[in-house]
Design a protein around this motif. Structure first.
Motif, mmCIF file in Angstrom:
data_model
loop_
_atom_site.group_PDB
_atom_site.id
_atom_site.type_symbol
_atom_site.label_atom_id
_atom_site.label_comp_id
_atom_site.label_asym_id
_atom_site.label_seq_id
_atom_site.Cartn_x
_atom_site.Cartn_y
_atom_site.Cartn_z
ATOM 1 N N GLY A 169 -82.367 -46.805 44.956
ATOM 2 C CA GLY A 169 -83.631 -46.529 45.708
ATOM 3 C C GLY A 169 -83.503 -45.249 46.571
ATOM 4 O O GLY A 169 -82.725 -45.107 47.468
ATOM 5 N N PHE A 170 -83.911 -44.074 46.169
ATOM 6 C CA PHE A 170 -83.842 -43.011 46.829
ATOM 7 C C PHE A 170 -84.550 -42.837 48.286
ATOM 8 O O PHE A 170 -84.274 -42.452 49.189
ATOM 9 C CB PHE A 170 -83.950 -41.613 45.900
ATOM 10 N N ASN A 171 -86.052 -43.062 48.038
ATOM 11 C CA ASN A 171 -86.962 -43.040 49.003
ATOM 12 C C ASN A 171 -86.852 -41.688 50.010
ATOM 13 O O ASN A 171 -86.638 -41.969 51.097
ATOM 14 C CB ASN A 171 -86.992 -44.373 49.911
ATOM 15 N N SER A 172 -86.916 -40.645 49.241
ATOM 16 C CA SER A 172 -86.626 -39.313 49.936
ATOM 17 C C SER A 172 -87.674 -38.338 49.653
ATOM 18 O O SER A 172 -88.433 -38.339 48.466
ATOM 19 C CB SER A 172 -85.403 -38.794 49.217
ATOM 20 N N LYS A 173 -88.244 -37.847 50.741
ATOM 21 C CA LYS A 173 -89.156 -36.888 50.742
ATOM 22 C C LYS A 173 -88.794 -35.408 50.983
ATOM 23 O O LYS A 173 -88.019 -35.188 51.862
ATOM 24 C CB LYS A 173 -90.503 -37.286 51.863
ATOM 25 N N HIS A 174 -89.473 -34.595 50.362
ATOM 26 C CA HIS A 174 -88.807 -33.138 50.400
ATOM 27 C C HIS A 174 -90.149 -32.366 50.384
ATOM 28 O O HIS A 174 -90.920 -32.415 49.691
ATOM 29 C CB HIS A 174 -88.107 -32.738 49.262
ATOM 30 N N GLN A 175 -90.287 -31.136 51.166
ATOM 31 C CA GLN A 175 -91.413 -30.397 51.338
ATOM 32 C C GLN A 175 -90.784 -28.987 50.972
ATOM 33 O O GLN A 175 -89.845 -28.439 51.158
ATOM 34 C CB GLN A 175 -91.499 -30.038 52.821
ATOM 35 N N PHE A 176 -91.803 -28.212 50.125
ATOM 36 C CA PHE A 176 -91.790 -26.763 49.853
ATOM 37 C C PHE A 176 -92.784 -26.113 49.979
ATOM 38 O O PHE A 176 -93.944 -26.350 50.179
ATOM 39 C CB PHE A 176 -91.582 -27.097 47.913
ATOM 40 N N ASP A 177 -92.405 -24.919 49.888
ATOM 41 C CA ASP A 177 -93.524 -23.891 50.485
ATOM 42 C C ASP A 177 -94.352 -23.274 49.375
ATOM 43 O O ASP A 177 -93.881 -23.169 48.273
ATOM 44 C CB ASP A 177 -92.765 -22.572 51.189
ATOM 45 N N ILE A 178 -95.770 -23.047 49.674
ATOM 46 C CA ILE A 178 -96.626 -22.754 48.552
ATOM 47 C C ILE A 178 -97.623 -21.649 49.463
ATOM 48 O O ILE A 178 -97.613 -21.426 50.735
ATOM 49 C CB ILE A 178 -97.398 -23.847 48.189
ATOM 50 N N ASP A 179 -98.456 -20.872 48.649
ATOM 51 C CA ASP A 179 -99.446 -19.915 49.224
ATOM 52 C C ASP A 179 -100.762 -20.245 48.762
ATOM 53 O O ASP A 179 -100.912 -20.127 47.528
ATOM 54 C CB ASP A 179 -99.071 -18.730 48.964
ATOM 55 N N ARG A 180 -101.480 -20.907 49.332
ATOM 56 C CA ARG A 180 -102.748 -21.239 48.868
ATOM 57 C C ARG A 180 -103.648 -20.012 48.351
ATOM 58 O O ARG A 180 -104.737 -20.109 47.423
ATOM 59 C CB ARG A 180 -103.608 -22.375 49.868
ATOM 60 N N LYS A 181 -103.473 -18.845 48.865
ATOM 61 C CA LYS A 181 -104.100 -17.700 48.703
ATOM 62 C C LYS A 181 -103.760 -17.144 47.148
ATOM 63 O O LYS A 181 -104.414 -16.440 46.521
ATOM 64 C CB LYS A 181 -103.836 -16.586 49.765
ATOM 65 N N GLN A 182 -102.841 -17.978 46.700
ATOM 66 C CA GLN A 182 -102.271 -17.534 45.450
ATOM 67 C C GLN A 182 -102.298 -18.775 44.483
ATOM 68 O O GLN A 182 -101.431 -18.884 43.549
ATOM 69 C CB GLN A 182 -100.773 -16.774 45.466
ATOM 70 N N MET A 183 -103.453 -19.496 44.491
ATOM 71 C CA MET A 183 -103.394 -20.858 43.657
ATOM 72 C C MET A 183 -103.164 -20.544 42.188
ATOM 73 O O MET A 183 -102.880 -21.416 41.319
ATOM 74 C CB MET A 183 -104.528 -21.649 44.195
ATOM 75 N N ARG A 184 -104.099 -19.392 41.823
ATOM 76 C CA ARG A 184 -104.058 -19.220 40.280
ATOM 77 C C ARG A 184 -102.739 -19.117 39.901
ATOM 78 O O ARG A 184 -102.409 -19.261 38.581
ATOM 79 C CB ARG A 184 -105.080 -18.295 39.825
ATOM 80 N N SER A 185 -101.993 -18.108 40.553
ATOM 81 C CA SER A 185 -100.595 -17.790 40.294
ATOM 82 C C SER A 185 -99.864 -19.078 40.143
ATOM 83 O O SER A 185 -99.030 -19.141 39.273
ATOM 84 C CB SER A 185 -100.003 -16.726 40.966
ATOM 85 N N LEU A 186 -100.051 -19.906 41.237
ATOM 86 C CA LEU A 186 -99.158 -21.090 41.189
ATOM 87 C C LEU A 186 -99.619 -22.012 40.046
ATOM 88 O O LEU A 186 -98.680 -22.696 39.402
ATOM 89 C CB LEU A 186 -99.522 -21.883 42.637
ATOM 90 N N GLN A 187 -100.760 -22.067 39.865
ATOM 91 C CA GLN A 187 -101.095 -23.071 38.618
ATOM 92 C C GLN A 187 -100.477 -22.394 37.474
ATOM 93 O O GLN A 187 -100.119 -23.324 36.422
ATOM 94 C CB GLN A 187 -102.770 -22.934 38.397
#
Length: 210
Positions: A169-187
């Motif tokens: 059971g890891f129960n571990s949360k991790h946050q990563f940076d994104i840029d909503r202005k570049q959603m198409r590129s992210l997709q």
């Protein structure tokens, strides 16, 4: 949800009441402790759910729904204080009924920034022992995450190690940076290369990426 009779107290925050009001309640009987535990547990859970939903709707700007959930949370708190007062005086638990109610709610993360995405690693299921590991008691595993954004420099994170089990059971949360202005590129990046979860035994990769 749990509903209890109207509070016998004029002021539920005070653990006292007149003898006339409480004349219908007798001294506690065997088994009442379990009943009190059940009622208090249900009221605590309802209060927490209502308070959390109030925060979500307030964040979304739906003040009407937020107010409704705040009122329900306040009602649960008043009932909880009343029940604790009755219990403190050693009286019998009031009669109650259990009812199920459904509410439309929005699942969101009001505490999470718009520029972050959160990944939660819950657990591993029936992990096989790699070469050189005799039994699950010798396992010492963790997960390494590779978040494929930005495409030229993937972000990485890893869970804590969990020893001695094939169902860690890891129960571990991790946050990563994104840029909503570049959603198409992210997709486009995620279509080519999804999130990778690499399972390690100590420092040796022994399981295929998820």
């Amino acid at each position: 949800m749990v509903y209890v009779p109207p509070s016998p107290y004029s002021d539920p925050s005070k653990a006292t009441a007149s003898k006339g009001v409480l004349s219908h309640l007798e001294k506690a009987k065997e088994g009442d402790e379990d009943t009190f535990d059940l009622i208090e547990k249900q009221l605590e859970e309802q209060k927490d759910i209502c308070s959390e939903n109030a925060k979500v709707y307030e964040k979304l700007g739906n003040l009407g729904a937020a107010s409704q959930y705040k009122n329900m949370a306040d009602t649960c708190q008043r009932d909880l204080l009343a029940i604790k007062g009755i219990r403190k005086q050693g009286l019998t638990a009031p009669k109650f009924t259990m009812e199920m109610r459904k509410f439309a709610i929005v699942h969101s993360n009001p505490g999470l920034s718009d520029k972050l995405v959160e990944v939660e690693v819950v657990r591993g299921i029936t992990i096989p022992c790699p070469s050189g590991v005799l039994s699950e008691q010798d396992l010492n595993v963790y997960i390494e995450l590779e978040f494929p954004w930005p495409s030229d420099s993937a972000q990485k994170a890893e869970t804590d190690k969990v020893k001695g089990t094939s169902n860690p059971g890891f129960n571990s949360k991790h946050q990563f940076d994104i840029d909503r202005k570049q959603m198409r590129s992210l997709q486009r990046v995620f279509k080519r290369q999804p999130l990778r979860c690499l399972l390690y035994q100590s420092r040796s990769l022994f399981h295929s990426p998820v």
